[in-house]
Design a protein around this motif. Structure first.
Motif, PDB file in Angstrom:
ATOM      1  N   PHE A 209       0.848  -1.197   0.000  1.00 21.21           N
ATOM      2  CA  PHE A 209       0.000   0.000   0.000  1.00 21.21           C
ATOM      3  C   PHE A 209       0.882   1.245   0.000  1.00 21.21           C
ATOM      4  N   GLU A 210       0.426   2.280  -0.721  1.00 20.27           N
ATOM      5  CA  GLU A 210       1.097   3.584  -0.638  1.00 20.27           C
ATOM      6  C   GLU A 210       0.068   4.667  -0.329  1.00 20.27           C
ATOM      7  N   GLY A 211       0.514   5.630   0.488  1.00 21.39           N
ATOM      8  CA  GLY A 211      -0.340   6.766   0.815  1.00 21.39           C
ATOM      9  C   GLY A 211      -0.072   7.937  -0.119  1.00 21.39           C
ATOM     10  N   LEU A 212      -0.964   8.937  -0.029  1.00 16.16           N
ATOM     11  CA  LEU A 212      -0.757  10.172  -0.801  1.00 16.16           C
ATOM     12  C   LEU A 212       0.130  11.153  -0.043  1.00 16.16           C
TER      13      LEU A 212
ATOM     14  N   TRP B 230      -4.916   7.660   3.513  1.00 14.32           N
ATOM     15  CA  TRP B 230      -4.866   8.427   2.253  1.00 14.32           C
ATOM     16  C   TRP B 230      -4.358   7.527   1.123  1.00 14.32           C
ATOM     17  N   LEU B 231      -5.010   6.387   1.011  1.00  8.36           N
ATOM     18  CA  LEU B 231      -4.518   5.317   0.140  1.00  8.36           C
ATOM     19  C   LEU B 231      -4.506   5.739  -1.326  1.00  8.36           C
ATOM     20  N   ARG B 232      -3.366   5.592  -1.983  1.00  7.65           N
ATOM     21  CA  ARG B 232      -3.327   5.905  -3.416  1.00  7.65           C
ATOM     22  C   ARG B 232      -3.107   4.671  -4.274  1.00  7.65           C
ATOM     23  N   SER B 233      -2.426   3.642  -3.729  1.00 11.24           N
ATOM     24  CA  SER B 233      -2.242   2.454  -4.551  1.00 11.24           C
ATOM     25  C   SER B 233      -2.180   1.182  -3.729  1.00 11.24           C
ATOM     26  N   VAL B 234      -2.614   0.112  -4.395  1.00 10.83           N
ATOM     27  CA  VAL B 234      -2.629  -1.238  -3.835  1.00 10.83           C
ATOM     28  C   VAL B 234      -1.941  -2.112  -4.871  1.00 10.83           C
ATOM     29  N   VAL B 235      -0.806  -2.699  -4.525  1.00 15.81           N
ATOM     30  CA  VAL B 235      -0.047  -3.470  -5.519  1.00 15.81           C
ATOM     31  C   VAL B 235       0.232  -4.876  -4.993  1.00 15.81           C
TER      32      VAL B 235
END
Ligand code: MTE
Ligand code: MO
Length: 373
Positions: free
Chosen positions: A148-151, A210-215
């Motif tokens: 997961f990455e945040g904004l 502030w989730l921006r991506s799920v990989v």
């Protein structure tokens, strides 16, 4: 000032750091209600709070072979059934200040309030991964992960990130959410507006805001916070000898409890004392008992537990209470310790679990008080 756009906060919060904002509710407010009011929920930010325009927000979901999805907030709400989970979130550094009293550690000086409970609502991560065609990597060629990455980004543009095993993400029982609601309201900005991950039973650090991506990936998140932080070590490991690659990232947390009332050093009236606190364990292992001592651990009584979840779904804490007669002019050394459904117990002292980052601080909680006349 990169923090100029941070939201306003409740004045009752005890601030451990203003920029980035880190704060905990005072203990006596923490156990006033089973669900922590949103404005009192502890806040742990590593970076400035990003400003997200909900209308243009998009969540990127990706995996091997170019499979994936891009979802607007409306699509996340409409395409997937809303699932609700009552879960406690605890920071790995909760009760760190007790560890620094043994020997200094690196990190924010949290008291006992880096833990809170909410009813979270959102899409199941499982449903989103299945819709993206990413449901087929469990059990194959070793453990896979969901990163997961945040904004929120640091000065170099690097975002906050973390990961969990794909097996947990795909498990219907684990109830991992892409949450857009907290206690029936949209997520507050400090808690991840408009979407955050919520991983029940797992250290707070993996519930990326502030989730921006799920990989979906064959390796864990390369993020600093997955690789070089939030890991436990032997008490003799210091900053010269530490090898972060030698220890696994913390996921499920150990059993924990603390006394929220009375406060250390308080003078309580003779007659009947009421001791209050919380107890919780990771991995859905519900608390089965809390033992309380008034004499430093020589004798014990069993506390009365408040409402508890069903077996195997122990994502939320148990609030507990003990009433006992106390005589004027005495000193009490109040101690609590919890037992979870695997009969895991808390260690009796801090020194043997001391670690340089001050994480996983879950020794018996001790509160000395005097009884007045
Ligand atoms: N997610 C992002 N994007 N940035 C962060 O700094 N902090 C993590 C996690 N998710 C963090 C994050 C940590 S360490 C914790 S303990 C929890 O968020 C705290 O969640 P809360 O502030 O809603 O209590
Ligand atoms: Mo944390």
């Amino acid at each position: 000032d990169p923090f100029a756009g941070d939201p306003p906060r409740h004045p009752a919060l005890r601030v451990n750091s203003l920029k980035p904002f880190n704060a905990e509710p005072p203990p006596e407010l923490l156990t006033q209600s089973f669900l922590t009011p949103n404005e009192l929920f502890f806040t742990r930010n590593h970076l400035p709070v990003p400003s997200v325009e909900p209308g243009s927000y998009r969540l990127r979901v990706e995996g091997p072979g170019g499979r994936g999805l891009s979802l607007s907030l409306a699509e996340l709400r409409q395409r997937f059934p809303k699932h609700e989970v009552t879960a406690t979130l605890q920071c790995a550094g909760n009760r760190r200040s007790e560890m620094s009293r043994v020997r200094p550690v690196k990190g924010l000086a949290w008291d006992i309030g880096a833990i809170s409970t909410a009813r979270w609502g959102g899409a199941r991560l499982r449903d989103v991964l299945l819709a993206a065609g990413l449901g087929d990597k469990t059990g194959e060629d070793g453990e896979w992960h969901v990163c997961f990455e945040g904004l929120d980004v640091d000065a170099s543009g690097t975002p906050y990130g973390a990961s969990i095993p794909l097996k947990r993400a795909l498990s219907a029982d684990a109830e991992v959410l892409l949450a857009y609601e907290m206690n029936g309201q949209e997520l507050p900005r400090d808690h991840g507006f408009p979407v955050r991950v919520l991983v029940p039973g797992v250290v707070g650090a993996r519930s990326v805001k502030w989730l921006r991506s799920v990989v979906v990936s064959p390796s864990e998140s390369p993020s600093h916070w997955q690789q070089n932080d939030y890991k436990g070590f032997c008490p003799s490991v210091d900053w010269d000898s530490v090898d972060f690659s030698s220890a696994p990232a913390i996921q499920e947390l150990p059993v924990q409890s603390a006394i929220t009332e009375p406060r250390p050093g308080a003078a309580v009236p003779a007659g009947e004392i009421t001791v209050k606190g919380y107890a919780w364990s990771g991995g859905g292992r519900e608390v089965v008992r809390v033992d309380v001592s008034l004499d430093g651990g020589r004798s014990w009584r069993v506390a009365e537990l408040g409402p508890r979840p069903a077996r195997g779904r122990g994502w939320a804490w148990a609030l507990w209470e003990l009433r006992a007669p106390v005589a004027a002019g005495t000193r009490l050394d109040i101690v609590c310790k919890a037992v979870d459904s695997s009969y895991n117990v808390q260690p009796d002292s801090v020194a043997p679990i001391w670690n340089l980052r001050g994480v996983l601080s879950n020794a018996w909680h001790r509160v000395p008080v005097t009884v007045t006349r």
